[in-house]
Scaffold this active site. Sequence first.
Site, short mmCIF file in Angstrom:
data_model
loop_
_atom_site.label_atom_id
_atom_site.label_comp_id
_atom_site.label_asym_id
_atom_site.label_seq_id
_atom_site.Cartn_x
_atom_site.Cartn_y
_atom_site.Cartn_z
N THR A 184 5.34 1.11 13.62
CA THR A 184 3.91 1.03 13.90
C THR A 184 3.51 1.46 15.32
O THR A 184 4.32 1.34 16.26
CB THR A 184 3.45 -0.43 13.68
N TYR A 244 3.61 -9.30 16.05
CA TYR A 244 3.85 -8.28 15.01
C TYR A 244 4.50 -7.03 15.63
O TYR A 244 5.56 -6.57 15.18
CB TYR A 244 2.54 -7.90 14.32
N TYR A 278 6.26 -7.72 7.30
CA TYR A 278 5.29 -8.78 7.56
C TYR A 278 4.17 -8.10 8.33
O TYR A 278 4.35 -7.77 9.52
CB TYR A 278 5.96 -9.90 8.37
N THR A 279 3.03 -7.84 7.69
CA THR A 279 1.99 -7.01 8.30
C THR A 279 0.74 -7.79 8.73
O THR A 279 -0.25 -7.18 9.15
CB THR A 279 1.55 -5.87 7.34
N GLN A 310 0.82 -1.22 0.00
CA GLN A 310 0.00 0.00 0.00
C GLN A 310 0.85 1.27 0.00
O GLN A 310 0.71 2.14 -0.84
CB GLN A 310 -0.84 0.07 1.27
N LEU A 311 1.76 1.37 0.98
CA LEU A 311 2.59 2.57 1.06
C LEU A 311 3.60 2.59 -0.09
O LEU A 311 3.86 3.67 -0.65
CB LEU A 311 3.33 2.62 2.41
N ASP A 324 13.82 -10.67 -1.32
CA ASP A 324 13.09 -11.34 -0.24
C ASP A 324 13.59 -10.79 1.10
O ASP A 324 14.75 -10.99 1.47
CB ASP A 324 13.33 -12.85 -0.34
N1 LIG Z 1 -0.94 -1.51 7.34
C1 LIG Z 1 -1.01 -0.89 8.51
O1 LIG Z 1 -2.11 -0.72 9.07
C2 LIG Z 1 0.22 -0.33 9.17
C3 LIG Z 1 0.09 0.36 10.39
C4 LIG Z 1 1.26 0.87 10.99
C5 LIG Z 1 2.47 0.72 10.38
N2 LIG Z 1 2.57 0.04 9.20
C6 LIG Z 1 3.90 -0.12 8.61
O2 LIG Z 1 3.93 0.65 7.42
C7 LIG Z 1 4.73 -0.01 6.44
C8 LIG Z 1 3.96 -0.13 5.15
O3 LIG Z 1 2.80 -0.92 5.40
P1 LIG Z 1 1.75 -1.25 4.25
O4 LIG Z 1 0.40 -0.97 4.82
O5 LIG Z 1 2.15 -0.64 2.95
O6 LIG Z 1 1.92 -2.83 4.21
P2 LIG Z 1 1.48 -3.85 3.06
O7 LIG Z 1 0.51 -3.24 2.13
O8 LIG Z 1 1.16 -5.12 3.77
O9 LIG Z 1 2.84 -4.00 2.26
C9 LIG Z 1 3.93 -4.67 2.81
C10 LIG Z 1 4.72 -5.21 1.66
O10 LIG Z 1 5.80 -5.96 2.22
C11 LIG Z 1 5.97 -7.07 1.40
N3 LIG Z 1 6.64 -8.21 2.03
C12 LIG Z 1 6.20 -8.98 3.05
N4 LIG Z 1 7.07 -9.98 3.27
C13 LIG Z 1 8.05 -9.84 2.36
C14 LIG Z 1 9.21 -10.57 2.05
N5 LIG Z 1 9.55 -11.66 2.74
N6 LIG Z 1 10.00 -10.15 1.04
C15 LIG Z 1 9.66 -9.05 0.33
N7 LIG Z 1 8.56 -8.33 0.55
C16 LIG Z 1 7.77 -8.71 1.56
C17 LIG Z 1 4.58 -7.49 1.00
O11 LIG Z 1 4.68 -8.25 -0.17
P3 LIG Z 1 3.62 -9.38 -0.51
O12 LIG Z 1 2.45 -8.60 -1.03
O13 LIG Z 1 4.32 -10.20 -1.53
O14 LIG Z 1 3.33 -10.11 0.78
C18 LIG Z 1 3.90 -6.15 0.78
O15 LIG Z 1 3.96 -5.74 -0.56
C19 LIG Z 1 5.15 -1.34 7.07
O16 LIG Z 1 6.46 -1.20 7.58
C20 LIG Z 1 4.18 -1.56 8.20
O17 LIG Z 1 4.74 -2.32 9.25
C21 LIG Z 1 1.47 -0.46 8.57
#
Ligand SMILES: NC(=O)c1ccc[n+]([C@@H]2O[C@H](COP(=O)([O-])OP(=O)(O)OC[C@H]3O[C@@H](n4cnc5c(N)ncnc54)[C@H](OP(=O)(O)O)[C@@H]3O)[C@@H](O)[C@H]2O)c1
Length: 303
Positions: free
Chosen positions: A106, A130, A66-67, A11-12, A41
């Site tokens: 987070t 997490y 890993y979300t 998403q981000l 990876d």
């Molecule tokens: N989502 C939330 O509500 C939230 C809240 C607070 C903070 N955050 C932080 O904000 C950041 C961005 O979050 P987001 O919402 O954009 O998360 P997201 O949409 O879940 O995207 C995370 C990405 O990381 C990738 N990923 C996971 N495991 C991987 C691996 N082993 N190797 C390579 N890529 C991998 C995923 O790929 P796949 O699609 O292939 O799995 C996905 O594209 C993260 O650091 C998260 O911890 C998120």
Amino acid sequence: MKVLLTGAAGQLGQALIASKPAEVELIATSRAGGNRMIALDLADKDACYAAVMEKQPDWVINSGAYTAVDRAESEPELAYAVNAAAPEAFAQAQLQNGGRLLQLSTDFVFDGSKGSPYHPDHTASPLGVYGASKAAGETAAQSALNTAQLCILRTSWVYGPMGYNFVRTMLRLHHQRALDGQPLRVVADQVGCPTATTGLAKACWQVVEQGECGIHHWCDAGVASWYDFAVAIGELGVAAGLLAKAAETRPINTCDYPTAAIRPMYSLLDCSFTRSVLRLTPLHWRTALAGVIQQISGQGSLT
Ligand SMILES: NC(=O)c1ccc[n+]([C@@H]2O[C@H](COP(=O)([O-])OP(=O)(O)OC[C@H]3O[C@@H](n4cnc5c(N)ncnc54)[C@H](OP(=O)(O)O)[C@@H]3O)[C@@H](O)[C@H]2O)c1
């Protein structure tokens, strides 16, 4: 300026690509690669280190993570590999290169017992795997890298027009439950702040452009429970023509909706310092949500 981005398909990551400043040469990476992204990876810390040593970026933006909050409870090794060992490897490589690391983190590093907004220097006390793995990533990066080369940016309740998120799930549920005449029950006693990827991406690029380091908090403005958020999604979905009708939405307590991971009851982040140093004013979450729902409406489908 050269920037290596992880999680570019997330998403981000997608919002960062869409809003990339002209002067940035972006090396986008994702787990699978393809679509102008390099495969990387995050569970392979040696590959993470090697990618930075090879590309020599001025910044690594580690948006990948890993979300899956509930699944992490049964996959702790993988959660720690991605959320803690990868940022440590990026930090170690940037120490060698002289570059910087922007590590996304987070609100779930906090346990939610404070009852007032968490300041960036508040001690982490995560409740679940997490949050603990993300807190371990912060600590590992801080141990490996000089403070002048590391920015930790915590945010909360992230959603955007694409990907798997609460807004898209609630739009689908409003649609189905309204058709079936069934109520939508949503947790009302967990409080935080929804944050749209558009404003968050802007804050990330501002960090990079200013060379801002230290621990920062960025969220949209205001406060909401998941119930408030779900009600607003229904109302704005109808206003945007995405939904014919919103489902009746009923507040429930956390204990009525058991999940594998325990979540903080109160996870508001104090963003005042970051807003001031980045000279950015966030949108209120409901205004930001209206913009994202308009974008989803432009996609023409809820699936
Ligand atoms: N989502 C939330 O509500 C939230 C809240 C607070 C903070 N955050 C932080 O904000 C950041 C961005 O979050 P987001 O919402 O954009 O998360 P997201 O949409 O879940 O995207 C995370 C990405 O990381 C990738 N990923 C996971 N495991 C991987 C691996 N082993 N190797 C390579 N890529 C991998 C995923 O790929 P796949 O699609 O292939 O799995 C996905 O594209 C993260 O650091 C998260 O911890 C998120």
